[in-house]
Write an enzyme that holds these catalytic residues in place. Structure first.
Site, short mmCIF file in Angstrom:
data_model
loop_
_atom_site.label_atom_id
_atom_site.label_comp_id
_atom_site.label_asym_id
_atom_site.label_seq_id
_atom_site.Cartn_x
_atom_site.Cartn_y
_atom_site.Cartn_z
N CYS A 1 -60.20 55.44 1.55
CA CYS A 1 -59.00 54.62 1.45
C CYS A 1 -58.18 55.01 0.24
CB CYS A 1 -59.35 53.14 1.39
SG CYS A 1 -59.46 52.44 3.03
N CYS B 1 -28.80 72.07 28.68
CA CYS B 1 -28.46 71.30 27.48
C CYS B 1 -28.08 72.22 26.33
CB CYS B 1 -29.62 70.39 27.06
SG CYS B 1 -31.07 71.27 26.45
N CYS C 1 -33.92 74.59 34.29
CA CYS C 1 -32.99 74.43 33.16
C CYS C 1 -31.93 73.37 33.48
CB CYS C 1 -32.31 75.76 32.87
SG CYS C 1 -31.08 75.66 31.54
N ASN D 1 -59.55 60.13 6.93
CA ASN D 1 -59.04 58.82 6.57
C ASN D 1 -57.53 58.96 6.43
OD1 ASN D 1 -58.71 56.15 5.41
ND2 ASN D 1 -60.87 56.26 4.84
N THR D 2 -56.88 57.91 5.99
CA THR D 2 -55.41 57.93 5.99
C THR D 2 -54.86 58.78 4.85
OG1 THR D 2 -55.40 55.90 4.72
CG2 THR D 2 -55.24 55.70 7.11
N CYS E 1 -35.66 88.91 20.91
CA CYS E 1 -36.66 87.82 20.91
C CYS E 1 -37.92 88.23 20.17
CB CYS E 1 -37.01 87.43 22.35
SG CYS E 1 -38.26 86.15 22.47
N CYS F 1 -36.95 72.59 23.83
CA CYS F 1 -36.49 72.34 25.20
C CYS F 1 -36.98 70.97 25.67
CB CYS F 1 -37.02 73.42 26.14
SG CYS F 1 -36.55 73.15 27.86
#
Lengths: 433, 432
Positions: free
Chosen positions: B139, B349, B346, B204-205, B379, B389
């Site tokens: 904690c 957008c 597609c 834990n957090t 690419c 996407c």
């Protein structure tokens, strides 16, 4: 209340008193903040968004929706108003399914677009609720512009000119400003006296004087306006209506739809507005739909909307036609009116199947003609069809329904008024384009 | 239906889903509701030492981060360990275990860092016949200021020392819960192992401030104008948790140490991922706190169907991805892929275009009619277009076969080779 939908003749008070409020309230109520956030979250913030391209005023729609997402709906409203000072009206009356929402990629993706129109209303309402007007005037240019017509085109032009520091006088033939927003659109689209509120808000920028009861050609002349001002913008709209030219058109109960809609819009007490039991609306455009639907909403028992060509040719949008059908309007296509029958008052309308000889008759005690509007001619300007042929006079611009282009849409008129203002501003300040 | 029953360091449960030590496991009422819903086990909310009960704030305890449609992506909290009397918790633990003998009952503990305190609490827990203990060394808020929780978990020597005490004074399986608020998760795991821990659980957090109130200029959740950092959890932390689990699972020093995986498990798929990275059970909290205990039906049914579809047992899933977790230097530099846009899927957008054009490699073209296509010669296969996407599987990465030419580099796709032998690597080993 003695009258009902089945009372013969043209009668007021066909409905219970509280029915009128419900029938003529907002067709699509405003989003509450939660609804707006859910709707806004669906926007993908597309690149070079198709919705912007589809908007005649090119509102940056993804930007304003993102501003709603980010918790500033009033800033979103400013983004809209920057492009379209009638963003509030357009949010209510635009045929969004053929414009922005029709282009939304989620229409392609899921058959359900982002509800841009309702989000626009949410944003513009938020902005208009602020106490301050969001625009300020540039330093005075000392120039004065006359605008004829206080409708969307004229006031859009006026607001933009005022922003640039020009003084504007708007000459309006009617006794109040707003044009079709005030007189010509179905009440349930502009609930809560919105048209008048919007004009008042728009005038908050200052520098705009409206003179009502001033019709071009009757009270003021174009020559005089040109002489007294540095520029003139004509946004007169279409002040006349087409006639059927068939026997019986002068019988009692036969009326122009635009007059009926204007009377309805200006009535304080809808229960006192008389409507027929059997109403026939002739035409296939938005005016025909607005007349037919409101006839039904006033308590007419049977309302038929009859159009001479097929449904695809109707200028009313599919959405509007579907709405009319939902409200109980019977839509007949491919039928041309040939005569109106009756003794003193209309009793029947006779139609011929378009392109054929066979006829049929519809019972009617009230007939609304909605077969198109046309220009009231102005001395010195040629007309072509139902509109101005062009405006070849120096120092005179025109826009809105009285000019060619567009489909008599409010949003188009707003764009043309705004763009004319920019052209006038460039002309007056020597930045000619 | 695949068998989901689990035996984790001797702790048996009908499925691998335990509710993590947190508000959902603070009392009998909640835990019984969870067991009725079908949860495999619980780690009871952390008990402290005998004495005056813990005090919590009386204002908001949680802050949140939301995604679209206000979907809860991350939650943080400043709640402390149980604020109910020790004897009440112990009595309820005993009763629930008695009533639900087939479910895992693990008790989370956090007491001061001295042997007597641990010895005392362990004796009390053993009386409940619970299945095991989990040491809360995680904690990050409140208790850490008092020398407990992550204040222990951040010092490997303390972890080892306390774990040793626990193993010395108890025969119960001991799970050490690790804090992610450290530089290298392997060090505390190694310490736990040295101390004799039967397992570790993580994460834990995470220390966090979820938002700042821009009217009052205070972190949220705001307590009377002030805020303190809280522990962050929920779907947003899953990637961090998965990496830490994998680090422990693949490190030779800790390999084989049983792991209870925690951190953003919301669906069966999340759980399967933890299991594939070596976890032997998973713990869930935020998803239950968001949607209620009913999600266990999806968690169980989904994992079971997945195993059936794969023809795998739970044991065969566990750790199956661990051998494929490697270091960057061993990745195949001759593995060449190109983005492919399915024009039928597609929706135009243009987000792929904006992402590539503005922020990446200008490898997507846009036509006037909004057709988006990949330019293979540009690419680099970064995958950003796939990630932005909105339509699943609309953009995919296609592998170039051996012998094909990469249009970007002009080079032919060859057999596996990695950085260690790359000519640009000054440390490259000579080819054998």
């Amino acid at each position: 209340m003695s009258n009902s939908p089945t009372t013969p003749g043209i009668q007021p008070g066909r409905l219970s008193p509280d029915a009128y409020g419900a029938h003529f309230d907002d067709l699509y109520p405003a989003y509450d903040p939660h609804e707006a956030m859910v709707a806004a979250d669906r926007c993908y913030f597309c690149h070079d968004a198709p919705c912007i391209t589809a908007c005649p005023t090119e509102i940056d729609i993804p930007l304003f929706i993102r501003q709603i997402q980010a918790g500033q709906p009033d800033a979103a409203g400013k983004t809209i108003m920057d492009q379209n000072i009638f963003g509030g009206t357009c949010a209510r009356v635009c045929p969004t399914e053929t414009l922005c929402e029709g282009a939304c990629v989620r229409e392609m993706a899921e058959g359900k677009p982002v509800e841009i129109g309702r989000l626009q209303r949410y944003a513009t309402d938020s902005l208009m609720e602020r106490p301050d007007h969001p625009y300020t005037r540039a330093a005075s240019t000392g120039k004065h512009v006359a605008i004829v017509g206080a409708g969307p085109a004229g006031l859009s032009c006026a607001h933009r000119l005022a922003m640039h520091g020009h003084d504007v006088t708007v000459y309006e033939a009617q006794d109040k400003p707003g044009g079709l927003n005030e007189f010509g659109i179905a009440a349930y689209k502009m609930a809560g006296d919105f048209a008048a509120r919007e004009v008042e808000w728009l005038l908050g920028i200052g520098g705009i004087t409206i003179r009502t009861g001033q019709a071009l050609g009757r009270d003021v002349s174009l020559d005089a306006l040109r002489a007294e001002h540095d520029a003139v913008f004509l946004g007169t709209g279409l002040g006349d209506v087409n006639q059927l030219g068939i026997p019986g058109e002068d019988l009692d109960g036969v009326r122009d739809a635009v007059d009926f809609i204007a009377e309805l819009r200006q009535t304080d007490d809808l229960s006192r507005l008389a409507i027929g039991r059997d109403v026939v609306v002739i035409g296939g455009g938005m005016t025909a739909v607005d007349a037919a639907v409101q006839s039904k909403l006033l308590g007419a028992e049977r309302v038929s909307m009859v159009y001479r060509r097929d449904r695809a040719a109707m200028s009313a949008s599919d959405h509007e036609i579907d709405h009319a059908a939902t409200e109980g309007v019977t839509i007949l296509t491919g039928a041309t009116p040939v005569a109106i029958h009756g003794q003193g008052a209309v009793a029947e309308v006779e139609f011929a199947y378009t392109g054929g000889d066979e006829t049929f008759r519809l019972k009617a005690d009230q007939v609304f003609k909605a077969i198109g509007q046309k220009l009231v001619p102005v001395d010195g300007l040629a007309t072509e069809g139902r509109k101005f042929a062009g405006v070849p006079l120096a120092g005179v611009w025109a826009g809105g329904d009285c000019t060619g282009g567009g489909e008599d849409l409010t949003v188009t008129a707003v764009a043309q008024g705004r763009d004319a203002a920019e052209a006038i501003h460039a002309d007056l300040t020597g930045n000619g384009i | 239906m695949a068998d989901l029953s689990t035996n984790f360091v001797g702790i048996k449960s009908p499925n691998p889903y335990w509710l993590a030590s947190a508000p959902p496991t603070d009392k009998e009422y909640n835990v019984v509701r969870a067991f009725k819903a079908g949860w495999g086990g619980v780690v009871w909310k952390t008990l402290g030492a005998e004495g005056p009960p813990i005090v919590n704030v009386n204002g908001p305890r949680y802050g949140a981060v939301w995604g679209a449609d206000r979907r809860l992506l991350g939650l943080n909290n400043i709640e402390l360990i149980t604020d109910r009397p020790l004897e009440v918790n112990l009595r309820e633990i005993k009763q629930v275990k008695r009533d639900w003998p087939d479910r895992a009952m693990v008790v989370s503990l956090m007491v001061p860092c001295d042997e007597e305190s641990w010895k005392a609490i362990l004796a009390r827990v053993e009386e409940t016949e619970a299945d095991g203990v989990e040491l809360n060394f995680g904690c990050p808020h409140g208790m850490s200021e008092r020398g407990m929780g992550s204040a222990v978990g951040q010092v490997p020597d303390y972890i080892e020392m306390v774990t040793r005490w626990v193993k010395k004074h108890s025969r119960m399986p001991c799970i050490v819960k690790l804090t992610p608020n450290i530089a290298d998760i392997r060090k505390p795991a190694e310490a736990a192992k040295r101390g004799g821990a039967d397992a570790v659980s993580l994460i834990n957090t995470i220390n966090s401030i979820t938002s700042v109130n821009l009217d009052d200029f205070s972190p949220e959740p705001m307590i009377d104008g002030k805020g303190a950092h809280g522990g962050y959890c929920g779907p947003a932390v899953k990637p961090i948790a998965l990496n830490m689990v994998a680090e422990i699972a693949r490190d030779p020093a800790t390999a084989g140490l049983p792991i209870s995986g925690i951190g953003g498990v919301s669906t069966w798929r999340d759980a399967a991922e933890f299991l594939a990275l070596g976890a032997g059970s998973v713990q869930v909290c935020t998803a239950a706190m968001t949607y209620g205990f009913g999600i266990i039906k999806e968690l169980n049914a989904g994992l079971s169907q997945y195993l059936d579809d794969k023809g795998m047992t739970l044991d065969q899933l566990q750790g199956r991805a661990v051998p494929n977790v490697t270091d960057w230097q061993y990745l195949n530099l001759n593995y060449v892929t190109k983005a492919r846009i399915d024009q039928d899927l597609c929706i135009q957008c243009g987000r792929c275009f904006a992402a590539c054009e503005d922020t990446s490699h200008q490898a997507i073209s846009m036509s006037p009619d909004r057709k988006f296509e990949v330019i293979d010669s540009e690419c680099v296969a970064c995958n950003l277009c796939v990630n932005v996407c909105p339509v699943q599987d609309c953009i995919t990465m296609e592998e170039l076969p051996l012998g094909a030419v990469d249009e970007r580099t002009g080079e032919t796709v060859r057999e596996y080779a990695n950085w260690t032998s790359h000519p640009n690597n000054p440390m490259a080993r000579a080819a054998e």
